[in-house]
Design an enzyme around this catalytic site. Structure first.
Site, mmCIF file in Angstrom:
data_model
loop_
_atom_site.group_PDB
_atom_site.id
_atom_site.type_symbol
_atom_site.label_atom_id
_atom_site.label_comp_id
_atom_site.label_asym_id
_atom_site.label_seq_id
_atom_site.Cartn_x
_atom_site.Cartn_y
_atom_site.Cartn_z
ATOM 1 N N LYS A 214 0.825 -1.329 0.034
ATOM 2 C CA LYS A 214 0.104 -0.155 -0.003
ATOM 3 C C LYS A 214 0.871 1.119 -0.042
ATOM 4 O O LYS A 214 2.083 1.461 0.390
ATOM 5 C CB LYS A 214 -0.919 0.085 1.134
HETATM 6 P P1 NAD Z 1 -13.181 7.553 -2.764
HETATM 7 O O1 NAD Z 1 -11.923 8.523 -2.657
HETATM 8 O O2 NAD Z 1 -13.559 7.446 -4.319
HETATM 9 O O3 NAD Z 1 -14.264 7.968 -1.875
HETATM 10 C C1 NAD Z 1 -14.438 8.112 -0.336
HETATM 11 C C2 NAD Z 1 -15.378 8.583 -0.013
HETATM 12 O O4 NAD Z 1 -15.564 8.737 1.438
HETATM 13 C C3 NAD Z 1 -15.698 10.022 -0.537
HETATM 14 O O5 NAD Z 1 -17.275 10.168 -0.699
HETATM 15 C C4 NAD Z 1 -15.352 11.071 0.737
HETATM 16 O O6 NAD Z 1 -16.188 12.091 0.686
HETATM 17 C C5 NAD Z 1 -15.929 9.994 1.602
HETATM 18 N N1 NAD Z 1 -15.123 10.406 3.070
HETATM 19 C C6 NAD Z 1 -13.775 10.450 3.117
HETATM 20 N N2 NAD Z 1 -13.645 10.896 4.553
HETATM 21 C C7 NAD Z 1 -14.769 10.529 5.033
HETATM 22 C C8 NAD Z 1 -15.187 10.688 6.412
HETATM 23 N N3 NAD Z 1 -13.961 10.938 7.393
HETATM 24 N N4 NAD Z 1 -16.328 10.568 6.910
HETATM 25 C C9 NAD Z 1 -17.054 10.158 6.003
HETATM 26 N N5 NAD Z 1 -17.001 9.999 4.758
HETATM 27 C C10 NAD Z 1 -15.504 10.285 4.242
HETATM 28 O O7 NAD Z 1 -12.317 6.296 -2.238
HETATM 29 P P2 NAD Z 1 -12.946 4.929 -2.685
HETATM 30 O O8 NAD Z 1 -11.876 4.288 -3.715
HETATM 31 O O9 NAD Z 1 -14.250 4.734 -2.861
HETATM 32 O O10 NAD Z 1 -12.634 4.259 -1.250
HETATM 33 C C11 NAD Z 1 -13.250 3.893 -0.188
HETATM 34 C C12 NAD Z 1 -12.751 2.908 0.769
HETATM 35 O O11 NAD Z 1 -12.839 1.651 -0.047
HETATM 36 C C13 NAD Z 1 -11.271 2.947 1.105
HETATM 37 O O12 NAD Z 1 -11.478 2.439 2.586
HETATM 38 C C14 NAD Z 1 -10.640 2.270 0.370
HETATM 39 O O13 NAD Z 1 -9.525 1.606 0.912
HETATM 40 C C15 NAD Z 1 -11.445 1.141 0.229
HETATM 41 N N6 NAD Z 1 -11.141 0.373 -1.151
HETATM 42 C C16 NAD Z 1 -11.411 0.856 -2.268
HETATM 43 C C17 NAD Z 1 -11.213 0.112 -3.338
HETATM 44 C C18 NAD Z 1 -11.164 0.641 -4.883
HETATM 45 O O14 NAD Z 1 -11.182 0.057 -5.761
HETATM 46 N N7 NAD Z 1 -11.273 2.072 -5.150
HETATM 47 C C19 NAD Z 1 -11.013 -1.280 -3.334
HETATM 48 C C20 NAD Z 1 -11.089 -1.900 -2.102
HETATM 49 C C21 NAD Z 1 -11.217 -1.010 -0.891
#
Ligand code: NAD
Length: 416
Positions: free
Chosen positions: A104
């Site tokens: 990561k």
């Molecule tokens: P992203 O940046 O596209 O979206 C994140 C969302 O969370 C946004 O709407 C943001 O405003 C919101 N957010 C951020 N901080 C916050 C807080 N303190 N309280 C409430 N909402 C908050 O990110 P993503 O890619 O959707 O990732 C979200 C989660 O999923 C993370 O934990 C990431 O590690 C996990 N994840 C992502 C992927 C992927 O393919 N993108 C895969 C597996 C896991």
């Protein structure tokens, strides 16, 4: 302590080590990361000043293959958080039986405060600083919170310029035009959908009438909310970093997605029917399925008691702390663990990597078919083991994932 993700990740290793009688030497080995790099990123800002940012890249385990894991841009990023996320990637790749390890990266920055030029320079300098640690055979980054396909394109270009040739396989989640894969962007949401569908089948629940609450409205939260909305489910609340909105009759997710795609916050969406709520309030709403899809440590010992749903589907990595996990288990809430539930992203990242290396690209139909096959196979194995041993889905997922890593360590032996 409860909220340090690295401590949470280590505690989870202890729990599974007890359950499976893991060799204590291997247990201690797995609590360490193979490699961690801290880099300084000086950026010449648009106003002529120089700002210094700190970045990290961590490889937890490459025992089953090259490291794989996203890059996060957030002012809250710490080395311990990145270590935990790398550990979770190891388990996720292992659980899905992908020939990849766990890694990561992160940069401590609020990207919204940067201009596009500053963001590009930050990304290119960060890539240059970690360049010896990444590569198609070494460690392959991908998007995570606040990073996207454009950022992956800059990473791919910086790496390629340094190598003197195009190396698309150095990152996944790239734009399709430069070696990205169809289906990668919605892949995590698709995986969540397949897993929820399978879980509902086991619990004899019909998907359509379910009421859903989603925290986080980005790539993961936005996609799963949209898929379930299109399926006919009632999405009662969603949130982003600005807060949440709630409507007991169900929100119009398509319109909200149009809104947030313009870079606007949910709290500013104007619809008199919708009520503004906080992220804390959102988590404790009564619903069938709660999907934390923002950040880690959202359900803790402080609010776990107040969670009122049948299923927690972990879209985010590490949204439930170990103490909270036990509270939810005791309340009879089914928690579908992150390493299973959100594995769709890394699965299609793996397909992208394979396509880049072979320079032969698949159709969307094949991507979704193979994604479904891999994630449902993992679901089946986790569900069966949890029933057989009367353990939580999380512990079952960990037993499977950690066993494969332990076997690989045993087969390879300890060098020298
Ligand atoms: P992203 O940046 O596209 O979206 C994140 C969302 O969370 C946004 O709407 C943001 O405003 C919101 N957010 C951020 N901080 C916050 C807080 N303190 N309280 C409430 N909402 C908050 O990110 P993503 O890619 O959707 O990732 C979200 C989660 O999923 C993370 O934990 C990431 O590690 C996990 N994840 C992502 C992927 C992927 O393919 N993108 C895969 C597996 C896991």
């Amino acid at each position: 302590m409860e909220l340090n993700p690295f401590e949470v990740a280590k505690k989870q290793i202890d729990i599974v080590a007890e359950e499976m009688g893991l060799d204590p030497n291997v247990r201690e080995y797995l609590k360490r990361v193979e490699r961690a790099l801290i880099v300084t990123i000086p950026i010449l800002m648009d106003d002529g000043s120089i700002q210094i940012f700190e970045g990290y890249r961590v490889q937890h385990s490459t025992v089953r293959g090259p490291g794989k894991g996203g890059i996060r841009y957030s002012p809250e990023v710490t080395l311990d958080e990145v270590k935990a996320l790398a550990i979770w990637m190891t388990w996720k790749c292992s659980l899905l039986n992908l020939p990849l390890g766990g890694a990561k990266g992160g940069v401590c920055v609020d990207p919204r405060k940067l201009s596009n030029r500053e963001l590009e320079h930050l990304t290119r300098r960060y890539t240059s600083e970690i360049i010896n640690m990444i590569g198609p055979d070494i460690d392959i980054p991908a998007p995570d919170v606040n990073t996207n396909a454009q950022i992956m394109a800059w990473i791919m270009d910086t790496y390629s310029m340094n190598k003197g040739r195009s190396v698309p396989g150095v990152v996944t989640g790239k734009p399709i035009e430069i070696g990205g894969s169809v289906g990668r962007e919605p892949a995590t949401g698709m995986g969540l959908y397949y897993v929820l569908e399978a879980m509902c089948e086991r619990l004899k629940l019909d998907l359509k009438p379910l009421s859903i609450v989603v925290q986080g409205f980005g790539n993961v939260g936005g996609t799963i909310a949209d898929l379930l909305y299109k399926e006919g489910c009632k999405i009662m609340a969603v949130s982003d970093i600005s807060g949440g909105i709630y409507y007991s009759e169900g929100l119009e997710i398509d319109k909200l997605l149009e809104w947030t795609k313009q870079g606007k916050y949910l709290k500013d969406y104007e619809d008199k029917k919708y009520k503004l709520i906080t992220n804390d309030e959102l988590l404790t709403l009564e619903c069938d399925v709660l999907i934390p899809a923002a950040l880690e440590n959202q359900i803790t010992q402080n609010n776990a008691d107040k969670i009122k749903c049948k299923i927690v589907l972990e879209g985010a990595n590490g949204p439930v702390t170990t103490i909270a996990d036990k509270i939810l288990l005791d309340k009879g809430i089914k928690v579908i663990p992150d390493i299973l539930a959100n594995g769709g992203g890394v699965c299609v990242s793996y397909f992208e990597y394979v396509q880049d290396i072979r320079a032969y690209f698949w159709e969307l139909e094949r991507i979704n078919k193979e994604l479904k096959k891999i994630i449902l196979k993992a679901f089946e194995a986790v569900y069966t083991l949890s029933k057989e041993r009367n353990i939580s889905l999380r512990t079952a997922a960990y037993v499977i994932a950690v066993s494969r890593i332990a076997k690989a360590i045993e087969l390879r032996g300890i060098f020298p």
